[in-house]
Design an enzyme around this catalytic site. Structure first.
Site, short mmCIF file in Angstrom:
data_model
loop_
_atom_site.label_atom_id
_atom_site.label_comp_id
_atom_site.label_asym_id
_atom_site.label_seq_id
_atom_site.Cartn_x
_atom_site.Cartn_y
_atom_site.Cartn_z
N HIS A 22 0.86 -1.19 0.00
CA HIS A 22 0.00 0.00 0.00
C HIS A 22 0.89 1.23 0.00
CE1 HIS A 22 0.86 0.45 4.25
NE2 HIS A 22 0.30 -0.72 4.55
N HIS A 25 3.99 1.60 2.36
CA HIS A 25 5.25 0.97 1.91
C HIS A 25 5.87 1.80 0.79
CE1 HIS A 25 2.62 -2.62 3.05
NE2 HIS A 25 3.52 -2.56 4.01
N CYS A 130 2.41 -9.85 20.12
CA CYS A 130 1.44 -9.39 19.11
C CYS A 130 1.88 -9.97 17.78
CB CYS A 130 1.39 -7.86 19.02
SG CYS A 130 0.40 -7.31 17.61
N CYS A 133 2.39 -7.47 14.87
CA CYS A 133 3.69 -6.77 14.89
C CYS A 133 4.83 -7.77 14.78
CB CYS A 133 3.94 -6.03 16.21
SG CYS A 133 2.83 -4.71 16.61
N CYS A 147 -2.77 -3.99 21.70
CA CYS A 147 -1.66 -3.39 20.96
C CYS A 147 -2.20 -2.13 20.29
CB CYS A 147 -1.16 -4.37 19.90
SG CYS A 147 -0.18 -3.57 18.62
N HIS A 150 -2.48 -2.26 16.42
CA HIS A 150 -3.38 -3.20 15.73
C HIS A 150 -4.72 -3.43 16.40
CE1 HIS A 150 0.66 -4.29 14.05
NE2 HIS A 150 -0.06 -4.14 12.97
N LYS A 299 -6.46 5.66 10.47
CA LYS A 299 -5.41 4.71 10.13
C LYS A 299 -5.86 3.91 8.90
CE LYS A 299 -2.32 1.54 12.03
NZ LYS A 299 -2.07 0.25 12.25
N LYS A 302 -7.84 -2.42 6.29
CA LYS A 302 -8.76 -3.13 5.41
C LYS A 302 -10.19 -3.00 5.90
CE LYS A 302 -7.06 -6.70 2.51
NZ LYS A 302 -6.72 -8.09 2.35
N1 MSP Z 1 9.01 -6.87 8.11
C1 MSP Z 1 9.13 -5.80 9.04
C2 MSP Z 1 10.40 -5.03 8.83
C3 MSP Z 1 11.67 -5.80 8.91
S1 MSP Z 1 13.06 -4.83 8.57
C4 MSP Z 1 14.34 -5.76 9.04
C5 MSP Z 1 7.94 -4.87 8.88
N2 MSP Z 1 7.29 -4.90 7.72
S2 MSP Z 1 6.01 -3.98 7.34
O1 MSP Z 1 5.53 -4.48 6.08
O2 MSP Z 1 5.09 -3.93 8.39
O3 MSP Z 1 6.59 -2.55 7.07
C6 MSP Z 1 6.60 -1.54 8.03
C7 MSP Z 1 7.09 -0.27 7.37
O4 MSP Z 1 6.25 0.08 6.26
C8 MSP Z 1 7.05 0.98 8.24
O5 MSP Z 1 8.13 1.07 9.12
C9 MSP Z 1 7.08 2.04 7.18
O6 MSP Z 1 8.36 2.12 6.62
C10 MSP Z 1 6.13 1.48 6.14
N3 MSP Z 1 4.74 1.84 6.43
C11 MSP Z 1 3.70 0.97 6.59
N4 MSP Z 1 2.55 1.69 6.78
C12 MSP Z 1 2.81 3.00 6.77
C13 MSP Z 1 2.04 4.16 6.89
N5 MSP Z 1 0.74 4.13 7.07
N6 MSP Z 1 2.70 5.35 6.83
C14 MSP Z 1 4.05 5.43 6.62
N7 MSP Z 1 4.79 4.34 6.51
C15 MSP Z 1 4.23 3.11 6.58
O7 MSP Z 1 7.66 -4.13 9.79
#
Ligand code: MSP
Length: 521
Positions: A22, A25, A130, A133, A147, A150, A299, A302
């Site tokens: 999304h 990312h 969690c 997370c 949490c 979530h 936030k 889904k």
């Molecule tokens: N797999 C772990 C990371 C391991 S790194 C060794 C993880 N993955 S995640 O898919 O949940 O990605 C989290 C990251 O995605 C956040 O830290 C951020 O970089 C990005 N984001 C996810 N949702 C976001 C928002 N709503 N806003 C901004 N960034 C976001 O955690």
């Protein structure tokens, strides 16, 4: 392009593949891409790593729900991430997947090394977990027992496992964080971590799971799989080709910036550097924590049905505008609210009426003037001289602010200063009114008028060339399209940023106006 002898290694988190990407990312990945492109532009030896985090309970469960084998499921979702990054023109040097055999092997060797050293021991871990997370939680982290990220109640875990002796590294880590040897940015995030260390202490952490099958088995006890974070962190090394603790460190290590949002700051400021201390490997230079996006104040989730995928934005605005809209939506480092209405307004104001209109106005004028080649002439005495001085001053100043902003990851500031230049040039155009000169010249071919027009057009085109360089890391296709319309793309591609900042004596290209860059929405 010439290289200097500096290096720049930047990473994004590797994303969980329990669902397709999304814009959260995409946000981190575009930001890393912009910084990597900028560092390549200034001649740094640059490496940009992103990828996917493919093991663990969350993914195992999702695959089961869908009746798929985990590997088949992660292959499918990973392909979606790769496609999204291709579409967004992400220039990563490597895409790492934690299911790659070379990575898995290095993880096994690393854990074995830590076990042999006595930094991993067998025990029983009791705590709250969690799954969303994939993190252990302290009571203090929960809000009404849930949490906060979530809204789910963490499960109480009590199981036999192998535990990492993280507490051993507490003092050393706190020292390095406080002294900025291991920098956490922005400063509020550093403060938050320092107070966490002071108030809560580093507890040893479970590094294996007995009832999660989708993971990397521990080499000395195959009934356990590796805790997904211990596996994931090592991507930052294996992504550079590192083969385990008995092998040479890659030359690009340490990372200059690990980019991420606040949800995963704490693990990156505790478990990861503690693992590196245990392995005797230098710590990354910095963690940079950007804010979280909310969609119209809520936030993204889904269940609320407000998840925006990168392709939704690309379909509506195009690739470069998507990159721009995401990066300019909020102050980098702070939380921010986004929404379709805001995107439409910003698109029209900054891109359609701003940059796109300026390029079209200038190139239309050049075409109308019938002038085919331009060279730099000292401004004629009087008002144009003063205006030219102002213009050059403004451009120089823009570069000073821009370079400082990019070095310090103030991406929004780099955007702001560029757009302030764009409106300055718009103002220059309105003040000089070259269209009046063109009309006058049709009636009366005076040499002096001709010279004045040429100077103004030269300045305008030169400003567009400089603007193309400023937007290049942000909107690569747009920058290249402008330079192509100016007939100088090939020449500019060979320059370093320092060379590009000089005003050329002569206009080299054949100017040819192209299609509108950003049609109004
Ligand atoms: N797999 C772990 C990371 C391991 S790194 C060794 C993880 N993955 S995640 O898919 O949940 O990605 C989290 C990251 O995605 C956040 O830290 C951020 O970089 C990005 N984001 C996810 N949702 C976001 C928002 N709503 N806003 C901004 N960034 C976001 O955690």
């Amino acid at each position: 392009m010439k290289k200097n002898n500096k290096k720049f290694y930047i990473t994004t988190p590797i994303y969980y593949v329990n669902d397709k990407p999304h814009i959260g990312h995409a946000y981190t990945t575009i930001a890393a891409d912009i910084l990597a492109r900028y560092h390549r532009m200034i001649g740094d030896k640059t490496f940009f790593l992103t990828g996917t985090d493919e093991h663990g309970a969350k993914i195992e469960e999702k695959a089961k729900e869908l009746g798929m084998a985990p590997k088949q499921f992660v292959d499918e979702i990973t392909a979606k991430f790769q496609l999204a990054w291709d579409e967004l023109n992400i220039s990563n040097d490597r895409f790492i997947r934690t299911t790659e055999e070379e990575h898995r092997k290095a993880v096994r060797e690393t854990l074995e090394y830590m076990y042999d050293k006595g930094d991993i021991y067998k025990g029983e871990y009791r705590g709250l977990y969690c799954q969303k997370c994939e993190q252990y939680k302290n009571e203090k982290d929960l809000v009404d027992g849930k949490c906060p990220d979530h809204q789910t109640t963490p499960e109480k875990m009590s199981e036999e496992c192998y535990i990492f002796r993280m507490s051993k590294y507490e003092d050393e880590l706190l020292k390095r964080i406080k002294s900025d040897e291991f920098k956490i940015l922005p400063i509020e995030r550093k403060n938050e971590i320092v107070s966490f260390y002071k108030n809560e202490k580093l507890r040893d952490v479970s590094f294996s799971r007995k009832n999660v099958k989708w993971g990397i088995p521990l080499p000395w006890d195959k009934s356990h799989t590796t805790y997904v974070w211990a596996d994931a962190f090592l991507n930052y090394l294996t992504g550079l080709g590192w083969q385990g603790p008995k092998n040479k460190l890659p030359e690009m290590w340490p990372a200059d910036v690990h980019l991420m949002s606040k949800d995963i700051l704490r693990v990156h400021a505790t478990i990861w550097p503690a693992m590196l201390l245990s392995l005797d490997i230098p710590l990354p230079k910095s963690l940079f924590i950007h804010g979280f996006f909310l969609v119209d104040g809520q936030k993204m989730s889904k269940s609320l049905g407000n998840v925006i995928a990168p392709e939704d934005l690309i379909k509506k605005y195009g690739v470069d505008a998507t990159r721009y809209l995401l990066m300019s939506a909020t102050t980098f480092g702070h939380d921010g609210d986004i929404g379709w209405k805001k995107f439409d307004e910003k698109y029209n104001a900054d891109l359609a009426n701003g940059l796109g209109n300026l390029v079209a106005r200038i190139l239309t004028l050049v075409e109308k003037s019938g002038i085919e080649s331009l060279s730099y002439k000292e401004a004629i005495e009087g008002s144009s001289e003063e205006i030219l001085k102002q213009l050059k001053g403004k451009i120089n100043n823009t570069w000073v602010v821009f370079n400082d902003a990019m070095e310090n990851l103030k991406i929004h500031q780099a955007v702001e200063t560029t757009w302030s230049l764009i409106s300055f040039i718009d103002g220059y155009l309105d003040k000089e009114k070259p269209w009046e000169l063109i009309t006058k010249l049709i009636e009366n071919e005076e040499k002096e008028l001709q010279d004045e027009l040429e100077i103004i057009l030269y300045n305008l085109i030169e400003s567009l060339r400089q603007i193309s360089w400023l937007i290049w890391p942000f909107m690569p296709e747009t920058a290249e399209s402008i330079l192509k319309q100016l007939g100088i793309l090939k020449i500019e591609q060979k320059k370093t940023l320092i060379e590009a900042q000089k005003w050329p004596k002569k206009w080299m290209g054949m100017i040819k106006k192209g299609r509108s860059l950003f049609p109004r929405i």
